[in-house]
Motif scaffolding. Sequence first.
Motif, PDB file in Angstrom:
ATOM      1  N   CYS A  81       0.848  -1.200   0.000  1.00  9.29           N
ATOM      2  CA  CYS A  81       0.000   0.000   0.000  1.00  9.29           C
ATOM      3  C   CYS A  81       0.880   1.245   0.000  1.00  9.29           C
ATOM      4  N   SER A 192     -10.252  -3.456   6.005  1.00  9.20           N
ATOM      5  CA  SER A 192      -9.984  -2.195   5.316  1.00  9.20           C
ATOM      6  C   SER A 192     -10.419  -2.288   3.858  1.00  9.20           C
ATOM      7  N   THR A 194     -10.666   0.447   0.787  1.00  7.31           N
ATOM      8  CA  THR A 194     -10.381   1.830   0.400  1.00  7.31           C
ATOM      9  C   THR A 194     -11.061   2.234  -0.899  1.00  7.31           C
ATOM     10  N   THR A 240     -10.129   8.446  -4.195  1.00 11.69           N
ATOM     11  CA  THR A 240     -11.111   7.479  -3.667  1.00 11.69           C
ATOM     12  C   THR A 240     -12.247   8.130  -2.896  1.00 11.69           C
ATOM     13  N   TYR A 261     -13.852   5.807   9.064  1.00  8.11           N
ATOM     14  CA  TYR A 261     -12.989   6.253   7.973  1.00  8.11           C
ATOM     15  C   TYR A 261     -11.845   7.062   8.555  1.00  8.11           C
TER      16      TYR A 261
END
Length: 356
Positions: A81, A192, A194, A240, A261
Amino acid sequence: MPIESSQGRGATRNTTPTRFNLKERVADGEWLDQVEALDGVPRRRTSVTIEHPRAILTRNSSPDIGFDRSVNAYRGCEHGCIYCFARPTHAFHDLSPGIDFESRLFAKPTAPQLLHAALSRPGYECRPIAMGTNTDPYQPIEERWRITRALIELLLETRHPFTITTKSDRVLRDLDLLKPAADLGLACVAMSVTSLDPKIARTLEPRAPQPRKRLAAVKALNAAGVPCYVAIAPVVPQITDHELEQIVEAAAAAGAPGGFYLPVRLPLEVAPLFRDWLDEHFPDRAGKVMATIRSLRGGKDNDPNFFSRMRGQGPWADLLRTRFELATKKHGLRHAKFPLRTDLFRPPEGAQMRLL
């Protein structure tokens, strides 16, 4: 001249750690420097080194984090990531927070024994242990090393509460342990997610399972009675953030009891890596993305201050918060809370672990 390809990795390059005055890596005339001319650029292979830490339980006193102790079975993470705030920790090994972080991994096979010793200490006070706070406990190498599973076995044996944060549906392989732990009120998971767009996910998190697999895992865990929340973390402005409401809806449809978030954070060496990644994958909006991040972070690439580092500040932060609250209200998704029992804890028996 590159000696290895970064294809399939999150970072586009290896940066030299700067906080420890390490020397810049330069070509020294060895045959590896000529490998591109001879055979083309080979892909970087993943290597795993055994690490022997003295302790495994890491404590923190941060007022804006919902846990005060954590365990990390691995150092570095193959998911790659690009925004990972743990990348700078590789500098302690004279390795780059860039591609090294994704490919030069460390496993801690003695972690269960070290945790056993920590839980056995007289006066140990039981509070939830967080796993997955620094690197993913279910990254690909867990399939071979199974350190996370061994840790869960010990925590279940001692009736110790724990949380798991992951991006991988590999968590389902330990459902036989997670279910009895959850039945006792000892375990919950945060998955998670995203982005729902496979292409964006592939560039943001190149070696993590695709979003549909993660949501399927959320559904399977909750169906089995293991509370699994959805973490929209991080939200990356202009890339995103437009999916916030869609992810909330998908989380609710998968049976998630709640979610949360976090705006993207770019500490220390992560910021230049992220900028390079933007130039590579989103050159049309790189400036706009960084301008929005700076507006969230008080005019800087990163804000390390307590509380604001998790929420952001300014109009963009207010807008994200309002959108999230409206979406969760619409779809019946609660703000994630992790109420776990601590009264069932019993210290390990004897000097050796019973299950390992």
